[in-house]
Design an enzyme around this catalytic site. Sequence first.
Site, PDB file in Angstrom:
ATOM      1  N   ASP A 252      52.318  50.455  34.284  1.00 40.03           N
ATOM      2  CA  ASP A 252      52.061  50.545  35.725  1.00 40.03           C
ATOM      3  C   ASP A 252      52.616  51.869  36.275  1.00 40.03           C
ATOM      4  O   ASP A 252      52.461  52.171  37.458  1.00 40.03           O
ATOM      5  CB  ASP A 252      52.756  49.351  36.413  1.00 40.03           C
ATOM      6  CG  ASP A 252      52.069  48.957  37.712  1.00 40.03           C
ATOM      7  OD1 ASP A 252      50.889  49.295  37.894  1.00 40.03           O
ATOM      8  OD2 ASP A 252      52.721  48.294  38.551  1.00 40.03           O
TER       9      ASP A 252
ATOM     10  N   GLN B 139      55.648  42.883  39.482  1.00 42.19           N
ATOM     11  CA  GLN B 139      54.848  42.845  40.709  1.00 42.19           C
ATOM     12  C   GLN B 139      55.698  43.261  41.901  1.00 42.19           C
ATOM     13  O   GLN B 139      56.779  42.726  42.135  1.00 42.19           O
ATOM     14  CB  GLN B 139      54.247  41.439  40.908  1.00 42.19           C
ATOM     15  CG  GLN B 139      53.330  41.316  42.103  1.00 42.19           C
ATOM     16  CD  GLN B 139      52.092  42.226  42.045  1.00 42.19           C
ATOM     17  OE1 GLN B 139      51.465  42.372  41.005  1.00 42.19           O
ATOM     18  NE2 GLN B 139      51.764  42.851  43.159  1.00 42.19           N
TER      19      GLN B 139
ATOM     20  N   LYS C 214      45.242  39.991  37.819  1.00 38.48           N
ATOM     21  CA  LYS C 214      45.493  40.917  36.714  1.00 38.48           C
ATOM     22  C   LYS C 214      45.472  40.167  35.377  1.00 38.48           C
ATOM     23  O   LYS C 214      44.940  40.654  34.380  1.00 38.48           O
ATOM     24  CB  LYS C 214      46.836  41.629  36.914  1.00 38.48           C
ATOM     25  CG  LYS C 214      46.797  42.645  38.056  1.00 38.48           C
ATOM     26  CD  LYS C 214      48.177  43.116  38.490  1.00 38.48           C
ATOM     27  CE  LYS C 214      48.086  43.993  39.735  1.00 38.48           C
ATOM     28  NZ  LYS C 214      49.388  44.324  40.323  1.00 38.48           N
TER      29      LYS C 214
END
Length: 282
Positions: free
Chosen positions: A121, A98, A54
């Site tokens: 996200d 994450q 990413k």
Amino acid sequence: VSAQLMDGASLAKQVMAGAKERAEELERTRGVKPCLAAVLVGDDPASRTYVKMKQNRCREHSIDSLLVELGPDTSTGELVKAIEALSANRAVHGILLQHPVPAGIDERAAFEAIDPAKDVDGVTFCSFASMAFGHDGFQSCTPAGIVRLMDAYGIDPEGRHAVVIGRSPILGKPVGMLLLNRNATVTYCHSRTRSLADIVSSADIVVAAVGKPRFVSGDWIKPGATVIDAGYNPGNVGDVDFESAAERAAFITPVPGGVGPMTIAVLIDQTVTAAERQSSPS
Ligand code: NAP
């Protein structure tokens, strides 16, 4: 293979190229370079690989990236503090925690420390509610990527029967809601569902989000259906038995190169959107 392949890799490149142009425009006109902060807790090698990937995509698309690494013994309180600091940091526009965090950490508490304006996200309660109500906000990246991929191939969910197999908070549940908002008739299936094959065989759109290799058999697929395989299992294998499903489907996503690349493209796109909104003069 008689189905048309839905090429997520190409579409993802287009989406990211558009985001890069907008990032460069923002830097030129307002002197703001979008910045995504990634938080990595513990030492899971797969998570580290995802975060690195990413960060690389960010760099390639004129987005700064910041990595906050915390050890496996980090407490929920320490993680929440670290995320709150990023939420308050004006140089950071997007925050990514994450998943998964080590057992023992309250992941929900950590997610809720993300300022919804920076939740690129789409993991906070606030983002989920906005998405479910069809309001403006950041969407969970994989579901949003799936809908964009369908749009690119002119697949309109309105009036269609969409069957989503899986109900996880980051994938199954939100993708069903996005399809509902597009006027599909949505059925959710999960591990307690009975007669799964019968239900799937009445679907115009099947979204497989199970996490079991080749779980969805081709003979469950209604001829002419759209098959979206969100699964990603070891060995680059999806949740759909691709060969047999592609014989009956009209459209199908390959694994790899279907849903996967769209996830990261949406993350990049939403990071630039977050930076634009945060640096808007009004
Ligand atoms: P998850 O949290 O493990 O959820 C799996 C879902 O599948 C659950 O809702 C579960 O039902 C359901 N399920 C399990 N066994 C079943 C069965 N026998 N019949 C029907 N449903 C069953 O997984 P996830 O995080 O949603 O991920 C799903 C897949 O998508 C994985 O392969 C993952 O790698 C992939 N994924 C890909 C991306 C991407 O970027 N491409 C992103 C995220 C995930 P219950 O709720 O009843 O347990």
